[in-house]
Design a protein around this motif. Structure first.
Motif, short mmCIF file in Angstrom:
data_model
loop_
_atom_site.label_atom_id
_atom_site.label_comp_id
_atom_site.label_asym_id
_atom_site.label_seq_id
_atom_site.Cartn_x
_atom_site.Cartn_y
_atom_site.Cartn_z
N GLY A 8 -3.02 13.81 -6.22
CA GLY A 8 -2.61 13.13 -7.43
C GLY A 8 -1.18 12.64 -7.43
O GLY A 8 -0.63 12.34 -8.48
N ASP A 9 -0.55 12.50 -6.26
CA ASP A 9 0.84 12.04 -6.24
C ASP A 9 0.94 10.52 -6.42
O ASP A 9 1.48 10.04 -7.42
N VAL A 10 0.37 9.75 -5.51
CA VAL A 10 0.46 8.30 -5.66
C VAL A 10 -0.52 7.77 -6.70
O VAL A 10 -0.42 6.62 -7.13
N ALA A 11 -1.46 8.62 -7.13
CA ALA A 11 -2.35 8.20 -8.22
C ALA A 11 -1.60 8.03 -9.53
O ALA A 11 -2.10 7.42 -10.47
N SER A 12 -0.37 8.53 -9.59
CA SER A 12 0.43 8.44 -10.82
C SER A 12 1.26 7.17 -10.88
O SER A 12 2.01 6.97 -11.85
N LEU A 13 1.16 6.29 -9.88
CA LEU A 13 2.09 5.17 -9.77
C LEU A 13 1.61 3.88 -10.40
O LEU A 13 2.27 2.85 -10.29
N GLY A 14 0.46 3.91 -11.06
CA GLY A 14 -0.01 2.71 -11.76
C GLY A 14 -0.41 1.58 -10.84
O GLY A 14 -0.18 0.41 -11.15
N ALA A 15 -1.05 1.92 -9.73
CA ALA A 15 -1.49 0.88 -8.79
C ALA A 15 -2.63 0.06 -9.40
O ALA A 15 -3.30 0.48 -10.34
N ASP A 16 -2.85 -1.11 -8.84
CA ASP A 16 -3.96 -1.95 -9.27
C ASP A 16 -5.29 -1.38 -8.78
O ASP A 16 -6.27 -1.36 -9.53
N THR A 59 -7.46 12.03 -13.86
CA THR A 59 -6.12 11.74 -14.39
C THR A 59 -5.10 12.82 -14.06
O THR A 59 -3.96 12.75 -14.52
N THR A 60 -5.49 13.82 -13.26
CA THR A 60 -4.54 14.86 -12.86
C THR A 60 -3.54 14.28 -11.87
O THR A 60 -3.92 13.69 -10.85
N THR A 61 -2.27 14.41 -12.17
CA THR A 61 -1.25 13.83 -11.30
C THR A 61 -0.15 14.84 -11.00
O THR A 61 0.06 15.81 -11.73
N THR A 62 0.54 14.60 -9.93
CA THR A 62 1.70 15.39 -9.54
C THR A 62 2.83 14.44 -9.18
O THR A 62 2.65 13.23 -9.12
N GLY A 63 3.99 14.98 -8.91
CA GLY A 63 5.12 14.15 -8.50
C GLY A 63 5.20 14.03 -6.99
O GLY A 63 4.32 14.47 -6.24
N GLY A 64 6.29 13.43 -6.54
CA GLY A 64 6.51 13.27 -5.12
C GLY A 64 7.03 14.55 -4.48
O GLY A 64 7.33 15.53 -5.16
N VAL A 69 0.85 -1.19 0.00
CA VAL A 69 0.00 0.00 0.00
C VAL A 69 0.88 1.23 0.00
O VAL A 69 1.74 1.39 0.88
N VAL A 70 0.69 2.10 -1.00
CA VAL A 70 1.35 3.41 -0.98
C VAL A 70 0.29 4.44 -0.61
O VAL A 70 -0.90 4.26 -0.88
N ALA A 71 0.72 5.54 0.01
CA ALA A 71 -0.20 6.60 0.42
C ALA A 71 0.49 7.94 0.28
O ALA A 71 1.72 8.03 0.37
N SER A 72 -0.29 8.97 0.06
CA SER A 72 0.27 10.33 -0.09
C SER A 72 1.11 10.67 1.14
O SER A 72 0.56 10.81 2.25
N PRO A 73 2.43 10.81 1.01
CA PRO A 73 3.28 10.96 2.20
C PRO A 73 3.12 12.28 2.93
O PRO A 73 3.42 12.37 4.12
#
Length: 431
Positions: A162-170, A256-261, A113-117
């Motif tokens: 939109g940070d971890v939304a960019s990581l291609g999770a299942d 689909t709006t994403t940002t980086g870490g 599980v990843v989460a917005s840090p």
């Protein structure tokens, strides 16, 4: 509320496109170690990247006493211990269990599980996701079906930025401004909108329904996108099952709006640092733990966020300087933020080069590249992050092969026989 109604598994379909695998999932964990050339490797799952200071010290103790004295951050915010001694598996498991890092032996490899840090720390995002994280992890560990998930299956809990939304999770759960949540499955453009409080339950249900589809493919499907055209069927099946389980659920478009870490520096009530090539020595790790008043948050970008609520700006600046002096990256302009690498030689027997040494040798050149670089010892490109970048892959006959994106066209490639010529090769491929 609708009453729960048992349903039959979804019908089989010839459209499923399982990966051509001839063995089971060998993804390492803490109870299933991987034999590497530099010793055994353990991958410790850290849901959401959240570690208490006590847990951080336990990992440092394991790395120092049992491993190579380093802690390796992964692209999912987990920790790898390398160079582990022979027959240390039992001792490692006991150490992690006492620290609370092994709550369910049967689920230890599926707690991905990843989460917005920065959630709750910088005033951004639509919702603080800690309650989601706790609820999802508890539900995962309580689900007998979830034990069947691959060690590669990934959940992402995004607070709306939109940070971890960019990581291609299942399964991605994304908070919305109105208090709801969007559940998206793999790369499907359709999402399912549920009440915010129902989001963890809906995320687990989606994973359990996926497992029914995977079984029909002979167990050879480990990630949602491997279902191919059946992904659309999965969305419909999850919607039906959610309604039958009393979870209000409507179709929506995926955001689909994403940002980086998070970049290095002081951000709100937190410190953010980056580990060069994702690697920290035990002294560096302990320095971070000593600065942290309560917890650390490992990021999927091989960094660490340290919440420091209630501190003054002067105290935060002093703490960041202390971490910089320990060798951690605290400058947002550092070229290390644009360079990544697999473990390479001597740790991996399949690697054709010491990619980390070559990456470090050419750091200044890489920092001036239009695109970030990722160095790989072979074509498997282990740990390769998402997004546009230049791939630097060791070639069978020596040297490297560089491949970079070329707009909407096919990637362009060029050879690199000597790393001292990296600047010329980069100019040719990214111009």
């Amino acid at each position: 509320m609708l009453a729960a109604v048992p349903t039959a598994p979804p019908p089989s379909s010839p459209q499923a496109t399982p990966a051509p695998r001839d063995r089971g999932d060998a993804c390492p964990g803490t109870l299933r170690l991987h034999a590497a050339d530099d010793g055994a490797l353990a991958r410790v799952r850290v849901p959401g990247g959240v570690l208490t200071v006590r847990q951080a010290h336990a990992l440092a103790d394991a790395a120092r006493r049992l491993g190579d004295g380093e802690l390796h951050l992964t692209s999912r915010g987990n920790v790898q211990l390398r160079g582990l001694h022979d027959a240390c598996g039992g001792e490692l498991a006991r150490l992690l269990d006492v620290a609370g890092l092994l709550p369910s032996p049967g689920h230890e490899r599926v707690r991905n599980v990843v989460a917005s840090p920065l959630s709750g720390l910088d005033g951004q995002g639509s919702r603080e996701v800690r309650s989601w994280l706790s609820a999802l992890d508890a539900a995962l560990c309580a689900s007998e079906a979830a034990r069947g998930l691959s060690g590669r299956f990934l959940f992402a809990l995004d607070d709306g930025r939109g940070d971890v939304a960019s990581l291609g999770a299942d399964v991605t759960v994304r908070a919305t401004a109105d208090g709801a949540a969007l559940i998206s499955l793999g790369s499907a453009q359709e999402a399912l909108r549920v009440a915010g409080d129902d989001a963890p339950r809906a995320a687990l249900l989606a994973a359990e329904v996926f497992l029914e589809f995977a079984r029909q493919a002979g167990g050879r499907v480990w990630r949602i996108d491997e279902l191919g055209s059946r992904s659309a069927e999965l969305v419909s099946a999850v919607r039906r099952r959610s309604a039958e389980s009393g979870i209000g659920c409507v179709r929506d478009r995926k955001d689909t709006t994403t940002t980086g870490g998070p970049p290095p520096g002081v951000i709100g009530s937190a410190l953010s640092v980056h580990a060069a090539l994702g690697r920290l020595t035990v002294p560096q790790w302990q320095e971070v733990a000593e600065v942290a008043p309560g917890e650390l948050r490992l990021t999927p970008w091989r960094g660490i966020v340290v919440p420091v609520p209630g501190t003054t700006a002067s105290d935060r600046g002093a703490a960041l300087s202390r971490l910089s002096a320990a060798g951690l990256v605290t400058d947002p302009s550092s070229p290390w933020l644009r360079v990544g690498a697999c473990i390479g030689r001597p740790g991996c027997g399949k690697s054709r080069a010491d990619v980390r040494a070559d990456a470090a040798r050419t750091l200044a050149t890489a920092g001036g590249s239009r695109l970030p670089l990722y160095w790989s010892g072979c074509e498997r490109r282990c740990g390769h992050p998402r997004g546009d970048r230049v791939d630097v892959v060791a070639a069978p006959q020596g040297g490297y092969r560089l491949t970079g994106p070329d707009g909407d066209g096919p990637p362009r490639a060029t050879g690199l026989g000597d790393v001292s010529h990296l600047a010329t090769a980069l100019a040719a491929i990214t111009s």
